[in-house]
Write a protein that holds these residues in place. Structure first.
Motif, PDB file in Angstrom:
ATOM      1  N   GLN A  65       0.829  -1.203   0.000  1.00 49.56           N
ATOM      2  CA  GLN A  65       0.000   0.000   0.000  1.00 49.56           C
ATOM      3  C   GLN A  65       0.865   1.254   0.000  1.00 49.56           C
ATOM      4  OE1 GLN A  65      -0.295  -2.614   2.115  1.00 49.56           O
ATOM      5  NE2 GLN A  65      -2.449  -3.005   2.659  1.00 49.56           N
ATOM      6  N   ASN A  66       1.894   1.256   0.835  1.00 50.03           N
ATOM      7  CA  ASN A  66       2.798   2.400   0.880  1.00 50.03           C
ATOM      8  C   ASN A  66       3.542   2.558  -0.443  1.00 50.03           C
ATOM      9  OD1 ASN A  66       2.061   2.842   3.529  1.00 50.03           O
ATOM     10  ND2 ASN A  66       3.871   1.840   4.380  1.00 50.03           N
ATOM     11  N   SER A  69       1.294   4.169  -2.994  1.00 46.53           N
ATOM     12  CA  SER A  69       1.105   5.584  -2.649  1.00 46.53           C
ATOM     13  C   SER A  69       2.346   6.394  -2.974  1.00 46.53           C
ATOM     14  CB  SER A  69       0.766   5.712  -1.160  1.00 46.53           C
ATOM     15  OG  SER A  69      -0.456   5.069  -0.860  1.00 46.53           O
ATOM     16  N   ALA A  72       2.460   6.931  -6.705  1.00 48.67           N
ATOM     17  CA  ALA A  72       1.518   7.970  -7.117  1.00 48.67           C
ATOM     18  C   ALA A  72       2.083   9.351  -6.833  1.00 48.67           C
ATOM     19  CB  ALA A  72       0.183   7.769  -6.408  1.00 48.67           C
ATOM     20  N   GLY A  73       2.744   9.501  -5.690  1.00 51.65           N
ATOM     21  CA  GLY A  73       3.357  10.781  -5.361  1.00 51.65           C
ATOM     22  C   GLY A  73       4.473  11.139  -6.320  1.00 51.65           C
ATOM     23  N   ALA A  93      -3.041  -3.632  -2.329  1.00 56.22           N
ATOM     24  CA  ALA A  93      -3.006  -2.193  -2.572  1.00 56.22           C
ATOM     25  C   ALA A  93      -4.081  -1.737  -3.555  1.00 56.22           C
ATOM     26  CB  ALA A  93      -1.624  -1.800  -3.081  1.00 56.22           C
ATOM     27  N   GLU A  95      -7.012  -0.532  -3.089  1.00 58.91           N
ATOM     28  CA  GLU A  95      -7.612   0.756  -2.719  1.00 58.91           C
ATOM     29  C   GLU A  95      -6.711   1.910  -3.153  1.00 58.91           C
ATOM     30  OE1 GLU A  95      -9.116   3.345   1.165  1.00 58.91           O
ATOM     31  OE2 GLU A  95      -8.259   1.341   1.449  1.00 58.91           O
ATOM     32  N   GLN A  96      -5.397   1.766  -2.933  1.00 60.83           N
ATOM     33  CA  GLN A  96      -4.463   2.823  -3.333  1.00 60.83           C
ATOM     34  C   GLN A  96      -4.374   2.928  -4.863  1.00 60.83           C
ATOM     35  OE1 GLN A  96      -3.838   0.646  -0.812  1.00 60.83           O
ATOM     36  NE2 GLN A  96      -4.036   2.172   0.824  1.00 60.83           N
ATOM     37  N   SER A 100      -5.423   6.604  -5.573  1.00 56.25           N
ATOM     38  CA  SER A 100      -4.209   7.408  -5.748  1.00 56.25           C
ATOM     39  C   SER A 100      -3.655   7.323  -7.162  1.00 56.25           C
ATOM     40  CB  SER A 100      -3.139   6.954  -4.748  1.00 56.25           C
ATOM     41  OG  SER A 100      -3.580   7.130  -3.423  1.00 56.25           O
ATOM     42  N   ARG A 106      -2.613   8.878 -12.525  1.00 51.95           N
ATOM     43  CA  ARG A 106      -1.167   9.009 -12.426  1.00 51.95           C
ATOM     44  C   ARG A 106      -0.478   8.032 -13.376  1.00 51.95           C
ATOM     45  NH1 ARG A 106      -1.535  13.880 -10.613  1.00 51.95           N
ATOM     46  NH2 ARG A 106      -2.279  14.056  -8.462  1.00 51.95           N
TER      47      ARG A 106
END
Length: 320
Positions: A65-66, A69, A72-73, A93, A95-96, A100, A106
């Motif tokens: 998940q991290n 994210s 995406a960043g 992941a 949901e992300q 995201s 992205r």
């Protein structure tokens, strides 16, 4: 760092190894992209990229998940990002990916190894039979499942050129070569690999080779099978399927995935909306797998050339 050697095309390459090597081959021509890994670089093929381009490789650990994210960043500042892990771990992941990556549109490419029964001895907990269905259902996601190492290389470059979120399957086992040379790969375009007039065999991933073998067997019985490589499941190439089915009048879909929601679902939707015709689905029939060698599992769950040929005979018998 000097340019890395050309690596793609080794005999017996798995799709995951082909993906990792293709990243190395593309790195000089596309100097901006980075690769994020979920502590499985040895299993996704990205260890090749890590070796040659360590400053463009980010180890995120067992935190999918991290990782998504973070990807995406990174993509918000126009940095193309590859996210790599096992297919079943990518589901952690979703949901992300949905919010995201896809909702925000992205430029993140998720490439997952160890899909389907090809995982083999790791068993049901690691055999991802739902990924194509889940990613197809996310708005804005492109979904790809290439057939051989050279197509993986072509698809990886096509993904880099494409601006938007993509999910691509690779694979664990040594892959049978289908193409003699790196093919032209266009996202959203299927390819007729063998022409026929009696039945259309639509396949993706490892089942393309199985379908070509089935077509050869059917030819010995006087049945002419057309084989379509549907490497892009979304957006689906309705036009190529419609053209083929107008000629043959019957369809078999073949995939290393649950028959619901993946390629079989895409084909069924296309037929219902554009060109109705009888359909038989070859795939895992709404069950979990089990531990065993991939070839053993293929035979038990009906992912073989013989199973494709038998489905072709059944669907031909259903023609109006």
């Amino acid at each position: 760092m000097s340019a890395a050697p050309q690596l793609i095309g080794s005999s017996g390459d798995s799709l995951r190894e082909a993906f990792g090597k293709s990243l190395v081959d593309l790195a000089e021509r596309y100097p901006d992209f980075v690769v994020l890994d979920g502590d499985v670089a040895g299993g996704t093929g990205t260890h090749h990229f890590r070796k040659h381009y360590p400053r463009r490789f980010y180890q995120c650990g067992i935190a999918e998940q991290n990782m998504v994210s973070l990807a995406a960043g990174m993509a918000t500042v126009d940095l193309p990002v590859f996210v790599t892990t096992f297919a079943v771990f990518s589901l952690r992941a979703v949901e992300q990916v949905r919010l995201s990556v896809a909702y925000a549109r992205r430029n993140v490419k998720i490439v997952a190894s160890h899909p389907g029964l090809d995982v083999g001895p790791d068993g049901a907990s690691a055999q991802c039979l739902e990924d194509l269905a889940m990613y197809r259902a996310i708005p804005g996601m492109t979904v790809i499942s290439p057939a051989d190492p050279l197509e993986v290389a072509a698809a990886t470059e096509a993904m880099l050129k494409y601006d938007g979120p993509v999910y691509m399957r690779s694979g664990r086992s040594p892959a049978q070569r289908i193409f003699e040379h790196k093919p032209n790969f266009t996202i959203g375009k299927a390819q007729v690999l063998r022409e026929g007039s009696d039945v259309t065999l639509v396949a993706c991933g490892k089942m393309v080779a199985q379908s070509l073998e089935a077509a050869a067997h059917l030819a010995e019985k006087g049945i002419s099978a057309e084989v379509v490589n549907a490497a892009t499941l979304k957006p689906f190439d309705h036009a190529t399927l419609e053209t083929s089915v107008t000629k043959t009048g019957a369809v078999v879909s073949a995939e290393d995935h649950n028959i619901f929601g993946g390629l079989g679902g895409a084909v069924a939707e296309s037929l219902a909306l554009h060109r109705p015709a009888p359909l038989e689905m070859v795939g895992v029939r709404d069950t979990f797998g089990e531990s065993g060698e991939p070839d053993e599992l293929n035979h038990k769950y009906g992912l073989t050339p013989a199973a494709v040929a038998a489905a072709a005979k059944r669907v031909i018998a259903r023609k109006a």
